[in-house]
Write a protein that holds these residues in place. Structure first.
Motif, PDB file in Angstrom:
ATOM      1  N   GLY A  47       1.070  -1.230  -0.097  1.00  0.00           N
ATOM      2  CA  GLY A  47      -0.081   0.022   0.104  1.00  0.00           C
ATOM      3  C   GLY A  47       0.892   1.194  -0.175  1.00  0.00           C
ATOM      4  O   GLY A  47       0.538   2.306  -0.732  1.00  0.00           O
ATOM      5  N   ARG A  48       1.761   1.284   0.857  1.00  0.00           N
ATOM      6  CA  ARG A  48       2.680   2.550   0.797  1.00  0.00           C
ATOM      7  C   ARG A  48       3.604   2.561  -0.314  1.00  0.00           C
ATOM      8  O   ARG A  48       3.812   3.577  -0.896  1.00  0.00           O
ATOM      9  N   MET A  49       4.090   1.375  -1.029  1.00  0.00           N
ATOM     10  CA  MET A  49       4.816   1.599  -2.204  1.00  0.00           C
ATOM     11  C   MET A  49       3.783   2.002  -3.508  1.00  0.00           C
ATOM     12  O   MET A  49       4.440   2.739  -4.061  1.00  0.00           O
ATOM     13  N   LEU A  50       2.677   1.738  -3.343  1.00  0.00           N
ATOM     14  CA  LEU A  50       1.676   2.293  -4.382  1.00  0.00           C
ATOM     15  C   LEU A  50       1.626   3.827  -4.340  1.00  0.00           C
ATOM     16  O   LEU A  50       1.591   4.435  -5.197  1.00  0.00           O
ATOM     17  N   LEU A  51       1.512   4.291  -2.945  1.00  0.00           N
ATOM     18  CA  LEU A  51       1.419   5.636  -2.806  1.00  0.00           C
ATOM     19  C   LEU A  51       2.566   6.199  -3.305  1.00  0.00           C
ATOM     20  O   LEU A  51       2.571   7.468  -3.885  1.00  0.00           O
ATOM     21  N   ILE A  52       3.797   5.763  -2.889  1.00  0.00           N
ATOM     22  CA  ILE A  52       5.137   6.516  -3.436  1.00  0.00           C
ATOM     23  C   ILE A  52       5.257   6.410  -4.985  1.00  0.00           C
ATOM     24  O   ILE A  52       5.464   7.476  -5.568  1.00  0.00           O
ATOM     25  N   ALA A  53       4.775   5.421  -5.358  1.00  0.00           N
ATOM     26  CA  ALA A  53       5.117   5.122  -6.941  1.00  0.00           C
ATOM     27  C   ALA A  53       4.165   5.939  -7.509  1.00  0.00           C
ATOM     28  O   ALA A  53       4.423   6.899  -8.566  1.00  0.00           O
ATOM     29  N   THR A  54       3.046   6.096  -6.965  1.00  0.00           N
ATOM     30  CA  THR A  54       1.761   7.110  -7.606  1.00  0.00           C
ATOM     31  C   THR A  54       2.224   8.593  -7.535  1.00  0.00           C
ATOM     32  O   THR A  54       2.235   9.215  -8.547  1.00  0.00           O
ATOM     33  N   ILE A  55       2.944   9.160  -6.484  1.00  0.00           N
ATOM     34  CA  ILE A  55       3.535  10.385  -6.102  1.00  0.00           C
ATOM     35  C   ILE A  55       4.359  10.416  -7.606  1.00  0.00           C
ATOM     36  O   ILE A  55       4.462  11.542  -7.973  1.00  0.00           O
ATOM     37  N   TYR A  56       5.441   9.659  -7.486  1.00  0.00           N
ATOM     38  CA  TYR A  56       6.576   9.750  -8.535  1.00  0.00           C
ATOM     39  C   TYR A  56       6.066   9.853  -9.746  1.00  0.00           C
ATOM     40  O   TYR A  56       6.448  10.678 -10.642  1.00  0.00           O
ATOM     41  N   SER A  57       5.336   8.931 -10.223  1.00  0.00           N
ATOM     42  CA  SER A  57       4.710   8.809 -11.498  1.00  0.00           C
ATOM     43  C   SER A  57       3.888   9.925 -12.090  1.00  0.00           C
ATOM     44  O   SER A  57       4.285  10.589 -13.179  1.00  0.00           O
ATOM     45  N   GLN A  58       2.938  10.377 -11.059  1.00  0.00           N
ATOM     46  CA  GLN A  58       2.223  11.514 -11.392  1.00  0.00           C
ATOM     47  C   GLN A  58       3.039  12.870 -11.305  1.00  0.00           C
ATOM     48  O   GLN A  58       2.648  13.637 -12.594  1.00  0.00           O
ATOM     49  N   ILE A  59       3.900  12.971 -10.685  1.00  0.00           N
ATOM     50  CA  ILE A  59       4.600  14.319 -10.511  1.00  0.00           C
ATOM     51  C   ILE A  59       5.454  14.383 -11.893  1.00  0.00           C
ATOM     52  O   ILE A  59       5.528  15.353 -12.502  1.00  0.00           O
ATOM     53  N   ILE A  60       6.533  13.351 -12.087  1.00  0.00           N
ATOM     54  CA  ILE A  60       7.162  13.261 -13.399  1.00  0.00           C
ATOM     55  C   ILE A  60       6.325  13.160 -14.780  1.00  0.00           C
ATOM     56  O   ILE A  60       6.633  13.969 -15.568  1.00  0.00           O
TER      57      ILE A  60
END
Length: 129
Positions: A47-60
């Protein structure tokens, strides 16, 4: 970035910004699952990794798409080779910048403990995207 590939290389009309951003968000989320699964596979909470990957993916992704859309009138008139070279440089810089922004934003959203590693790692991640 992958959601913008096409109109900027082909030199055709740019799509409406809202449609482009919606498409970018969807494509970014498709990228998130395999990244999060890889991160969780080496010892993270899914769950935490999904959140972090979402943050990186969306911002980039959103920074690359938005800047490409904004810069399109300037790059459209160039010949194909200079336009491609400029777009590659643009994606590299947007990716690296977006990754650095994500590295700073992720701890604010994901909370502690958060270790993003050295800035160079984030820049490399962004540059490859």
């Amino acid at each position: 970035m992958s959601s913008t590939l096409g109109f900027e290389f082909a030199g055709i009309e740019r799509p409406p910004l809202g449609r482009l951003l919606l498409r970018t968000i969807v494509i970014n989320q498709v990228i998130v699952l395999p990244i999060a699964l890889s991160m969780a596979g080496v010892g993270g909470n899914l769950g935490r990794m999904l959140l972090i990957a979402t943050i990186y993916s969306q911002i980039i992704g959103l920074s690359c798409s938005t800047f490409t859309w904004l810069a399109f009138p300037l790059t459209r008139g160039l010949d194909e080779r200079p336009r491609r070279a400029l777009l590659i440089l643009q994606y590299f810089l947007c990716g690296a910048t977006g990754a650095e922004v994500a590295r700073r934003v992720a701890p604010l959203i994901a909370g502690p403990p958060f270790h993003a590693g050295p800035a160079a790692v984030s820049w490399a991640i962004g540059a490859t995207i």
